[in-house]
Scaffold this motif. Structure first.
Motif, PDB file in Angstrom:
ATOM      1  N   ILE A  71       0.975  -1.135  -0.113  1.00  0.00           N
ATOM      2  CA  ILE A  71       0.144  -0.014  -0.123  1.00  0.00           C
ATOM      3  C   ILE A  71       0.900   1.330  -0.152  1.00  0.00           C
ATOM      4  N   SER A  72       0.563   2.294  -0.384  1.00  0.00           N
ATOM      5  CA  SER A  72       1.081   3.563  -0.607  1.00  0.00           C
ATOM      6  C   SER A  72       0.734   4.551   0.355  1.00  0.00           C
ATOM      7  N   LEU A  73       1.526   5.183   1.202  1.00  0.00           N
ATOM      8  CA  LEU A  73       1.022   5.917   2.360  1.00  0.00           C
ATOM      9  C   LEU A  73       1.906   7.337   2.150  1.00  0.00           C
ATOM     10  N   ASP A  74       1.238   8.637   2.213  1.00  0.00           N
ATOM     11  CA  ASP A  74       2.055   9.699   2.818  1.00  0.00           C
ATOM     12  C   ASP A  74       3.001   9.520   3.864  1.00  0.00           C
ATOM     13  N   PRO A  75       4.227  10.110   3.746  1.00  0.00           N
ATOM     14  CA  PRO A  75       5.150   9.822   4.892  1.00  0.00           C
ATOM     15  C   PRO A  75       4.614  10.576   6.225  1.00  0.00           C
ATOM     16  N   SER A  76       3.741  11.743   5.937  1.00  0.00           N
ATOM     17  CA  SER A  76       3.166  12.260   7.127  1.00  0.00           C
ATOM     18  C   SER A  76       1.900  11.544   7.615  1.00  0.00           C
ATOM     19  N   SER A  77       1.386  10.505   7.264  1.00  0.00           N
ATOM     20  CA  SER A  77       0.508   9.734   7.510  1.00  0.00           C
ATOM     21  C   SER A  77       0.370   9.699   9.267  1.00  0.00           C
ATOM     22  N   VAL A  78      -0.676   9.936   9.961  1.00  0.00           N
ATOM     23  CA  VAL A  78      -0.721   9.825  11.372  1.00  0.00           C
ATOM     24  C   VAL A  78      -0.019   8.700  11.912  1.00  0.00           C
ATOM     25  N   VAL A  79      -0.489   7.493  11.283  1.00  0.00           N
ATOM     26  CA  VAL A  79      -0.038   6.278  11.947  1.00  0.00           C
ATOM     27  C   VAL A  79       1.496   6.283  12.122  1.00  0.00           C
ATOM     28  N   PHE A  80       2.356   6.868  11.512  1.00  0.00           N
ATOM     29  CA  PHE A  80       3.734   6.715  11.516  1.00  0.00           C
ATOM     30  C   PHE A  80       4.093   7.612  12.739  1.00  0.00           C
ATOM     31  N   HIS A  81       3.469   8.455  12.929  1.00  0.00           N
ATOM     32  CA  HIS A  81       3.908   9.543  14.102  1.00  0.00           C
ATOM     33  C   HIS A  81       3.360   9.451  15.393  1.00  0.00           C
ATOM     34  N   TYR A  82       2.074   9.068  15.422  1.00  0.00           N
ATOM     35  CA  TYR A  82       1.483   9.005  16.666  1.00  0.00           C
ATOM     36  C   TYR A  82       0.764   7.679  16.932  1.00  0.00           C
ATOM     37  N   GLY A  83       0.938   6.791  16.292  1.00  0.00           N
ATOM     38  CA  GLY A  83       0.436   5.361  16.514  1.00  0.00           C
ATOM     39  C   GLY A  83      -0.725   5.054  16.642  1.00  0.00           C
ATOM     40  N   GLN A  84      -1.672   5.608  15.870  1.00  0.00           N
ATOM     41  CA  GLN A  84      -3.260   5.720  16.164  1.00  0.00           C
ATOM     42  C   GLN A  84      -3.482   4.433  15.244  1.00  0.00           C
ATOM     43  N   THR A  85      -3.513   3.387  15.578  1.00  0.00           N
ATOM     44  CA  THR A  85      -3.965   2.036  15.099  1.00  0.00           C
ATOM     45  C   THR A  85      -4.409   0.855  16.092  1.00  0.00           C
ATOM     46  N   VAL A  86      -5.314   0.029  15.437  1.00  0.00           N
ATOM     47  CA  VAL A  86      -5.631  -1.052  16.323  1.00  0.00           C
ATOM     48  C   VAL A  86      -5.536  -2.142  15.435  1.00  0.00           C
ATOM     49  N   PHE A  87      -5.716  -3.458  15.938  1.00  0.00           N
ATOM     50  CA  PHE A  87      -6.023  -4.639  15.102  1.00  0.00           C
ATOM     51  C   PHE A  87      -6.514  -5.872  16.044  1.00  0.00           C
ATOM     52  N   GLU A  88      -6.775  -6.802  15.282  1.00  0.00           N
ATOM     53  CA  GLU A  88      -7.254  -8.193  15.685  1.00  0.00           C
ATOM     54  C   GLU A  88      -6.625  -9.449  15.129  1.00  0.00           C
ATOM     55  N   GLY A  89      -6.933 -10.387  15.691  1.00  0.00           N
ATOM     56  CA  GLY A  89      -6.465 -11.820  15.297  1.00  0.00           C
ATOM     57  C   GLY A  89      -7.372 -13.065  15.733  1.00  0.00           C
ATOM     58  N   LEU A  90      -7.722 -13.690  14.734  1.00  0.00           N
ATOM     59  CA  LEU A  90      -8.515 -15.138  14.800  1.00  0.00           C
ATOM     60  C   LEU A  90      -8.221 -15.921  13.767  1.00  0.00           C
ATOM     61  N   LYS A  91      -8.758 -16.738  13.602  1.00  0.00           N
ATOM     62  CA  LYS A  91      -8.433 -18.162  12.615  1.00  0.00           C
ATOM     63  C   LYS A  91      -9.472 -18.663  11.968  1.00  0.00           C
ATOM     64  N   ALA A  92      -9.087 -19.403  10.733  1.00  0.00           N
ATOM     65  CA  ALA A  92     -10.120 -20.111  10.185  1.00  0.00           C
ATOM     66  C   ALA A  92      -9.423 -21.666  10.230  1.00  0.00           C
ATOM     67  N   TYR A  93     -10.274 -22.592  10.236  1.00  0.00           N
ATOM     68  CA  TYR A  93      -9.908 -24.103  10.259  1.00  0.00           C
ATOM     69  C   TYR A  93     -10.579 -24.988   9.316  1.00  0.00           C
ATOM     70  N   ARG A  94      -9.935 -25.889   8.925  1.00  0.00           N
ATOM     71  CA  ARG A  94     -10.292 -26.595   7.881  1.00  0.00           C
ATOM     72  C   ARG A  94     -10.750 -28.032   8.488  1.00  0.00           C
ATOM     73  N   THR A  95     -11.793 -28.667   8.408  1.00  0.00           N
ATOM     74  CA  THR A  95     -12.429 -29.927   9.302  1.00  0.00           C
ATOM     75  C   THR A  95     -11.976 -31.143   8.229  1.00  0.00           C
ATOM     76  N   LYS A  96     -12.058 -32.200   8.991  1.00  0.00           N
ATOM     77  CA  LYS A  96     -11.567 -33.342   8.125  1.00  0.00           C
ATOM     78  C   LYS A  96     -12.521 -33.652   7.208  1.00  0.00           C
ATOM     79  N   GLU A  97     -13.835 -33.217   7.166  1.00  0.00           N
ATOM     80  CA  GLU A  97     -14.637 -33.303   6.254  1.00  0.00           C
ATOM     81  C   GLU A  97     -14.663 -32.085   5.051  1.00  0.00           C
ATOM     82  N   GLY A  98     -13.649 -31.175   5.283  1.00  0.00           N
ATOM     83  CA  GLY A  98     -13.299 -30.157   4.174  1.00  0.00           C
ATOM     84  C   GLY A  98     -14.223 -28.619   4.584  1.00  0.00           C
TER      85      GLY A  98
END
Length: 360
Positions: free
Chosen positions: A56-83
């Motif tokens: 992705i392309s971002l401006d060097p002055s983007s707020v995230v680079f300087h003040y850390g305004q960011t959030v995230f999550e983590g989850l998973k997808a699984y495949r069963t034996k039946e597909g």
């Protein structure tokens, strides 16, 4: 808004070579596609799109680079034996994402829309979901602030994205017990800080202590409260549980601890089994006293990445606290087998935790 109609789809014309699913590390390779959506004041969140995985392309002055305004999550997808393809409590992740958004002054996302987008993304890249035991497709939704502005205030522009990665065990030890150092110098967060949000700054603050612990041969850091350095909070990548004289104890949500979805699931599972369990303040002094009295029976961590991670040793005040002879405890193993069984479809799900992903 009807998510099924609102999400544009652009498929890749050059699919990547897939890794060996029997030899996966964690978070190093990524699937063919990603989801992206933008926000701008006055327009709101708009143009959700599934597109080929790309920089992705971002401006060097983007707020995230300087003040850390960011959030995230983590989850998973699984495949069963039946597909079949299963997600584990995904609605809880997007609910928590919006709770993090509140703390970081980021506009809420439409939880139904992003969940629908996730399902479509998983289905499109379903060939990336490994079927080897102990593996899964790790899913990382996140938001960054993109307004080009060097001022300390909430951004007026954001990007929401979801990327995905086929993964093996988070710890190289797998379900084998890990060794954890109790942190006594640094503080990760305090009540009133950002500890209840899943934001990058919390993890950046943990890196120095993690580095020191790794040098001493420990996989992770156990954080104590930032004020008194007395009460146990959480491990860097997971919540923590102690089995003391038959009772399972985990630190209460005190305003500086992340409300883990696996943590919540384990609490529900233990209550379902009628295992004595409590959420309360617990100090390292209490844990050490239980160890000395022979009552510290098991310690284990819980989190999306590791699921259940038994702890075989704690290092505190220069002393090694060895738990259950450094072996995986009976309850830890039972919890791991049950939760992973529910996630991959081999164990009955009495809680309706799993969501099947199907073609639209």
């Amino acid at each position: 808004m009807d998510g099924k109609k609102a999400i544009e789809i652009e498929l890749t014309t050059t699919k990547k070579e897939k890794p060996d699913f029997s030899n996966l590390s964690f978070g190093k390779v990524f699937t063919d596609h990603m989801l992206m959506m933008d926000y701008k004041d006055g327009e709101g969140w708009h143009t959700p799109k599934i597109l080929p995985y790309q920089p992705i392309s971002l401006d060097p002055s983007s707020v995230v680079f300087h003040y850390g305004q960011t959030v995230f999550e983590g989850l998973k997808a699984y495949r069963t034996k039946e597909g079949k393809i299963l997600l584990f409590r995904p609605e809880r992740n997007f609910r928590r994402l919006n709770q993090s958004n509140d703390r970081l002054c980021i506009p809420h996302v439409d939880e139904e829309l992003v969940l629908e987008g996730l399902k479509q993304l998983v289905w499109i890249d379903r060939e990336w979901i490994p079927d080897v035991e102990g593996t899964s497709l790790y899913i990382r939704p996140f938001i960054i602030s993109t307004q080009p502005y060097l001022g300390v205030s909430a951004s007026t522009q954001y990007k929401f994205m979801i990327i995905m990665s086929p993964v093996g065990a988070y710890y190289k030890e797998g379900i084998a017990p890990v060794k954890i150092a109790v942190e006594e110098e640094f503080a990760r967060t305090v009540k009133g800080g950002t500890g209840t949000a899943k934001t990058g700054g919390n993890y950046a603050a943990s890196l120095k202590a993690q580095e020191v612990a790794n040098e001493k041969g420990y996989s992770q850091v156990l954080w104590l409260d930032g004020k008194e350095k007395k009460y146990i909070e959480e491990v860097g990548s997971m919540n923590i549980f102690f089995k003391i004289n038959g009772e399972v104890v985990t630190p209460e949500l005190s305003g500086s601890i992340l409300e883990g979805i696996t943590r919540s699931s384990i609490l529900e599972l233990l209550k379902h089994w009628n295992v004595p369990v409590s959420e309360r303040r617990i100090s390292m002094d209490e844990v050490y006293a239980a160890y000395k009295d022979g009552q510290l029976e098991e310690v284990f961590g819980t989190g999306t990445a590791a699921v259940i991670s038994p702890v075989g040793e704690l290092f505190w005040h220069g002393e090694k606290i060895v738990i259950n002879n450094g072996e995986t405890g009976k309850l830890s193993q039972q919890l791991y087998d049950t939760l992973t069984g529910i996630q991959n479809g081999t164990v009955e799900d009495p809680f309706n935790w799993v969501t099947e992903v199907k073609e639209n």
